[in-house]
Enzyme design. Structure first.
Site, PDB file in Angstrom:
ATOM      1  CG  HIS A   1      38.183  41.031  43.926  1.00 34.60           C
ATOM      2  ND1 HIS A   1      38.111  40.817  42.687  1.00 34.60           N
ATOM      3  CD2 HIS A   1      37.368  42.357  44.240  1.00 34.60           C
ATOM      4  CE1 HIS A   1      37.744  41.717  42.100  1.00 34.60           C
ATOM      5  NE2 HIS A   1      37.089  42.620  42.720  1.00 34.60           N
ATOM      6  CD  GLU A   2      35.294  43.993  47.652  1.00 35.93           C
ATOM      7  OE1 GLU A   2      36.210  44.974  47.181  1.00 35.93           O
ATOM      8  OE2 GLU A   2      34.922  43.098  46.755  1.00 35.93           O
TER       9      GLU A   2
ATOM     10  CG  HIS B   1      38.762  46.752  44.521  1.00 31.83           C
ATOM     11  ND1 HIS B   1      38.933  46.977  43.271  1.00 31.83           N
ATOM     12  CD2 HIS B   1      38.079  45.741  44.237  1.00 31.83           C
ATOM     13  CE1 HIS B   1      38.367  46.462  42.461  1.00 31.83           C
ATOM     14  NE2 HIS B   1      37.596  45.634  42.500  1.00 31.83           N
TER      15      HIS B   1
ATOM     16  CD  GLU C   1      35.778  45.085  39.807  1.00 31.84           C
ATOM     17  OE1 GLU C   1      35.724  43.950  40.107  1.00 31.84           O
ATOM     18  OE2 GLU C   1      35.660  45.878  40.686  1.00 31.84           O
TER      19      GLU C   1
END
Length: 310
Positions: A166-167, A170, A239
């Site tokens: 997930h990070e 980003h 997100e």
């Protein structure tokens, strides 16, 4: 194209629309102040001449230059700002690592190989009692991923990998750069709208300048709500993109769902209010429990992940 790739593409379009809106509002405010500065008789004519540089839009150009300078300063210091105020440790592969540190480093390497990425973000562990994570960095070369010690201890291997994915998403999507620019533009717009009305009060109140002043007075009321809504919409869109990117890299949506559920339950069962005083970092966390959070609700994120087919 998979459903996860489609949602990423759709959210990129939404992001571009929000960015365009920001730039238009930013330029419009600068032009209104320029109209007041030149004490224009007609608002429409003055705006046209300023936009076509028949009259030099001094204030508008200054606003963009100030934004540029602030962005450059933030680029140099953003990572240190994000890590400030906490005890943290860099996972340095040249040194002896614990089993957990080795594990999260291997998970990152697996994801980099899976995504065919040719850079490696710095990996940090923040000593904290709450479960969370964030990414930082203007570009790939100075990017970092930070995980709290509580997160590392309480998630299983696949859940940890999903959070790192997930990070990493980003970083791949340039979300940190985007968030920084939007925040800076918002603050400059609010400052200019709030104070510019009074800077040229000595001018004769010609109709065009007076109308521009009235519009700015209205914007003083509207802008705080408008920028908040745009920032919330933009951040929530990113997100969803990062969640989708994590599930796509994992080839499975379940680890990300389980991680979100565990983190949400941790915040529901414990009072972490005031534990982290770094507001910049709090806005970048994987999860936020605030009512007016820039993050979507866990329920909506899980629903979005659950209905996507990999």
């Amino acid at each position: 194209m998979t459903n996860f790739e489609k949602i990423i593409a759709q959210n990129k379009l939404k992001t571009n629309a929000v960015l365009a809106t920001y730039c238009v509002i930013f330029a419009f405010i600068g032009l209104l102040v320029d109209v007041i500065r030149i004490n224009a008789n007609d608002l429409g004519t003055a705006l046209f001449k300023l936009m076509t540089f028949q009259i030099f839009p001094t204030i508008t150009i200054i606003m963009f230059l100030v934004a540029f300078v602030i962005i450059v300063v933030c680029i140099q210091n953003f990572s240190s700002i994000m890590l400030s105020g906490d005890e943290y440790k860099l996972i340095d592969k040249s040194k002896v690592l614990s089993s957990k540190e080795n594990q999260i480093h291997r998970l990152l390497l697996e994801l980099l190989e899976e995504a065919k990425l040719h850079f490696e973000p710095k990996l940090y562990i923040i000593k904290a009692p709450y479960m969370n994570a964030f990414a930082s960095g203007w570009n790939e070369s100075n990017s970092l991923i930070a995980l709290t010690s509580a997160l590392i201890e309480r998630l299983d291997r696949d859940e940890l990998k999903a959070v790192i994915a997930h990070e990493l998403s980003h970083i791949r999507h340039n979300d940190i750069r985007l968030t920084m620019c939007v925040g800076i533009l918002s603050n400059i717009m609010l400052l200019v709208a709030n104070f510019s009305v009074y800077f040229f009060m000595g001018n004769r109140k010609n109709s065009g300048a007076n109308l521009a002043r009235m519009i700015l007075l209205v914007l003083q009321i509207i802008l705080p709500f408008l920028t908040l809504l745009l920032q919330m919409y933009l951040s929530r869109t990113r997100e969803y993109m990062a969640d989708s990117g994590a599930a796509f890299l994992m080839h499975d949506n379940k680890p990300m769902i389980r991680a979100l559920q565990k983190i949400s339950n941790d915040y529901a069962n414990n009072d972490y209010k005031g534990v982290d005083q770094n507001s910049t970092r709090s806005a970048a966390y994987l999860f936020s429990a605030e009512m007016f959070s820039t993050h979507p609700s866990i329920k909506n994120r899980i629903q979005s992940l659950s209905r996507r087919v990999i």
